[in-house]
Design a protein around this motif. Structure first.
Motif, PDB file in Angstrom:
ATOM      1  N   GLU A  49       0.822  -1.210   0.000  1.00 58.72           N
ATOM      2  CA  GLU A  49       0.000   0.000   0.000  1.00 58.72           C
ATOM      3  C   GLU A  49       0.860   1.265   0.000  1.00 58.72           C
ATOM      4  OE1 GLU A  49      -3.092   2.498   2.801  1.00 58.72           O
ATOM      5  OE2 GLU A  49      -2.240   0.617   3.499  1.00 58.72           O
ATOM      6  N   CYS A  50       1.748   1.375   0.914  1.00 58.25           N
ATOM      7  CA  CYS A  50       2.627   2.543   0.983  1.00 58.25           C
ATOM      8  C   CYS A  50       4.071   2.044   1.087  1.00 58.25           C
ATOM      9  CB  CYS A  50       2.296   3.424   2.185  1.00 58.25           C
ATOM     10  SG  CYS A  50       0.737   4.322   1.995  1.00 58.25           S
ATOM     11  N   ALA A 100      11.952   8.132  -2.940  1.00 57.41           N
ATOM     12  CA  ALA A 100      12.327   8.542  -4.290  1.00 57.41           C
ATOM     13  C   ALA A 100      11.649   9.859  -4.681  1.00 57.41           C
ATOM     14  CB  ALA A 100      11.972   7.445  -5.278  1.00 57.41           C
ATOM     15  N   PHE A 101      10.456  10.100  -4.117  1.00 55.03           N
ATOM     16  CA  PHE A 101       9.763  11.360  -4.420  1.00 55.03           C
ATOM     17  C   PHE A 101      10.367  12.552  -3.660  1.00 55.03           C
ATOM     18  CE2 PHE A 101       6.114   8.873  -6.128  1.00 55.03           C
ATOM     19  CZ  PHE A 101       5.888   9.604  -7.272  1.00 55.03           C
ATOM     20  N   LYS A 102      11.247  12.278  -2.751  1.00 57.67           N
ATOM     21  CA  LYS A 102      11.839  13.358  -1.955  1.00 57.67           C
ATOM     22  C   LYS A 102      13.237  13.743  -2.448  1.00 57.67           C
ATOM     23  CE  LYS A 102       9.226  12.214   2.211  1.00 57.67           C
ATOM     24  NZ  LYS A 102       9.289  11.848   3.643  1.00 57.67           N
ATOM     25  N   ALA A 103      13.471  13.516  -3.688  1.00 62.62           N
ATOM     26  CA  ALA A 103      14.784  13.871  -4.241  1.00 62.62           C
ATOM     27  C   ALA A 103      15.011  15.373  -4.068  1.00 62.62           C
ATOM     28  CB  ALA A 103      14.864  13.480  -5.699  1.00 62.62           C
ATOM     29  N   LYS A 104      16.093  15.724  -3.450  1.00 63.73           N
ATOM     30  CA  LYS A 104      16.340  17.114  -3.102  1.00 63.73           C
ATOM     31  C   LYS A 104      16.521  18.019  -4.313  1.00 63.73           C
ATOM     32  CE  LYS A 104      16.308  16.372   1.346  1.00 63.73           C
ATOM     33  NZ  LYS A 104      15.239  16.941   2.189  1.00 63.73           N
ATOM     34  N   VAL A 154       9.499   3.956  -2.450  1.00 65.71           N
ATOM     35  CA  VAL A 154       8.873   4.856  -3.422  1.00 65.71           C
ATOM     36  C   VAL A 154       8.727   6.247  -2.834  1.00 65.71           C
ATOM     37  CG1 VAL A 154       6.779   5.289  -4.787  1.00 65.71           C
ATOM     38  CG2 VAL A 154       7.665   2.958  -4.562  1.00 65.71           C
ATOM     39  N   GLY A 155       8.322   6.320  -1.576  1.00 68.53           N
ATOM     40  CA  GLY A 155       8.177   7.624  -0.931  1.00 68.53           C
ATOM     41  C   GLY A 155       9.478   8.404  -0.874  1.00 68.53           C
TER      42      GLY A 155
END
Length: 468
Positions: A111-112, A119-123, A116-117
């Motif tokens: 689910e979470c 990877a969305f926080k790439a600075k 993946v989460g």
């Protein structure tokens, strides 16, 4: 939150810290830990205000649907309940194959996913709002939507984003033009206004569109819009990909005039169907009536033919008997009967339709013109006889040609005289050796010889080809 409350003060402080950090960055990042603390602070303060235990399902606001609650610090991670069925389903091999996921990658659905989460926080990644304008400029149509009950990705945030966004030519600023005060967002003066959005005539949200960007806010929907509003979600997708007949205008509620226009054809169609049904019913009645009429005509014709033929046979029999000997003479000079008057007087005629019919049927084998009546001469005497195939018909030279017993004649006349093949009554005018002979007293009016037999004492003459 209530403005001026301790909860509002704590959240507002985190918001100021987020704004300060964004102002110090050259580019807007895809993620900011400081800004993430705004929502975390809200959930923490709300939980403490409830004074409930963490295990209590009412301890925390559900960030995906503000109408619901959850334990702390799940705050919506236990929702929806259907998730327990999703995990095994999306791990099935046939589902993975249908999704074209290579088997050698050995991936499983979760689910979470933390990976993946992260990877969305790439600075160094740019925020999505810096990409939208270029997509629209390249001719890509963009649809943004929110459920109005979602908190973590709420509609107020997207509305503010669009208001600050420049696209469709607005992002190009000529050097000789003064700077715009508000260059972004939809242009109401150009007709890009917010309007009600309908699905099947029911207001399902609002929409605003212009220059290849459409934004839809969906009523009574959470973070997972298809879960709460499946039909609305389907219509949203159908309209975006332009499925024929499902445009926004077609989904609006009908005016009274439009309703009248729609119902009129239906009423006419209904009337047409009723007319067709009525015509089919009458056609069926007509066919049934024709069949019944034909049957009645056939039966009536048969009955008329039967009655007329029966009367014809009866009249023929009477005429034939009137031309034959007037009864049978006994040796003592008495007679057994005299002409058909005896028949008319003595016979109990049938009464009633059924009895009459059966009586008529019994006479249908009577001799008529179709039978072969022949005469032969024997010496100077003339004999009459009839060739008939009916059982029990008395056939003898000079004997009556009609079998009177089947007409109901008295049994005393029901005699059978057997003849030889030549129609002769034997020698010496004797018939079968019974002593019967023909009289020689032939008057001028009756040229047919009468039969004279001995009167029986205790014997009865029958039509069973023998004397009992």
């Amino acid at each position: 939150m209530q403005q001026g409350s301790s909860i509002a003060a704590a959240v507002e402080q985190k918001h100021r810290e987020c704004t300060k950090e964004l102002g110090n960055l050259a580019t807007t990042p895809i993620n900011s830990d400081v800004c993430d603390e705004v929502l975390d602070t809200l959930l923490q303060e709300k939980f403490q205000a409830t004074k409930l235990k963490k295990e209590d399902p009412r301890a925390c606001v559900n960030v995906y649907d503000i109408r619901l609650t959850d334990t702390f610090s799940s705050c919506g991670m236990n929702w929806p309940k259907d998730l327990k069925y999703m995990t095994p389903y999306l791990r099935r091999s046939d589902v993975l194959n249908a999704l074209n996921i290579p088997a050698d990658e050995q991936v499983v659905w979760k689910e979470c996913s933390g990976a993946v989460g992260q990877a969305f926080k790439a600075k160094k990644s740019a925020s999505a709002h810096t990409l939208l304008a270029n997509l629209i400029r390249d001719g890509t149509e963009v649809l943004m939507f929110n459920g109005d009950q979602d908190l973590i990705c709420n509609h107020i945030g997207n509305t503010n984003l669009i208001s600050a966004l420049s696209w469709g030519g607005e992002e190009i600023q000529e050097s000789n033009q003064p700077p715009r005060k508000n260059p972004g967002g939809f242009k109401p003066e150009d007709g890009e206004v917010e309007e009600p959005w309908y699905v099947n005539g029911v207001e399902a949200g609002t929409f605003q569109t212009g220059r290849n960007l459409t934004y839809v806010k969906i009523f009574n929907a959470s973070h997972m819009v298809p879960l709460d509003q499946p039909e609305v979600s389907q219509m949203l997708l159908n309209q975006f990909i332009r499925v024929p007949g499902l445009d926004r205008e077609s989904q609006k509620p009908k005016t009274e005039e439009q309703k009248g226009d729609e119902t009129q054809p239906k009423e006419e169609e209904s009337g047409s169907n009723d007319k067709e049904i009525e015509e089919a019913t009458w056609n069926a009645y007509y066919r049934a009536g024709v069949v019944a009429l034909v049957v009645v005509i056939i039966l009536t014709a048969g009955l008329v033919f039967f009655v007329l033929r029966n009367r014809r046979l009866l009249r023929h029999a009477i005429r034939l008997n009137e031309s034959r000997p007037r009864g049978v003479h006994y040796e003592d000079g008495t007679r057994s009967g005299d002409s058909m008057d005896s028949y008319d007087d003595d016979v109990e005629r049938p009464t009633g339709l059924v009895n009459t019919l059966f009586s008529g049927l019994s006479r249908w084998h009577r001799p008529h013109h179709g039978h072969q009546h022949r005469s032969t001469s024997r010496g100077n005497k003339k004999y009459y006889f009839a060739g008939a195939g009916g059982t029990g018909l008395a056939v003898a030279a000079g004997s009556p040609a009609v079998q009177l017993d089947t007409f109901g004649k008295r049994d005393s006349l029901d005699s059978i005289l057997e003849t030889d093949d030549e129609g002769s009554a034997g020698t010496d005018d004797e018939v079968g050796g019974s002593g019967a002979h023909y009289t020689d007293n032939v008057d001028e009016e009756d040229s047919v010889q009468e039969l004279v037999i001995g009167k029986p004492d205790s014997k009865t003459i029958t039509n069973n080809d023998s004397i009992v």
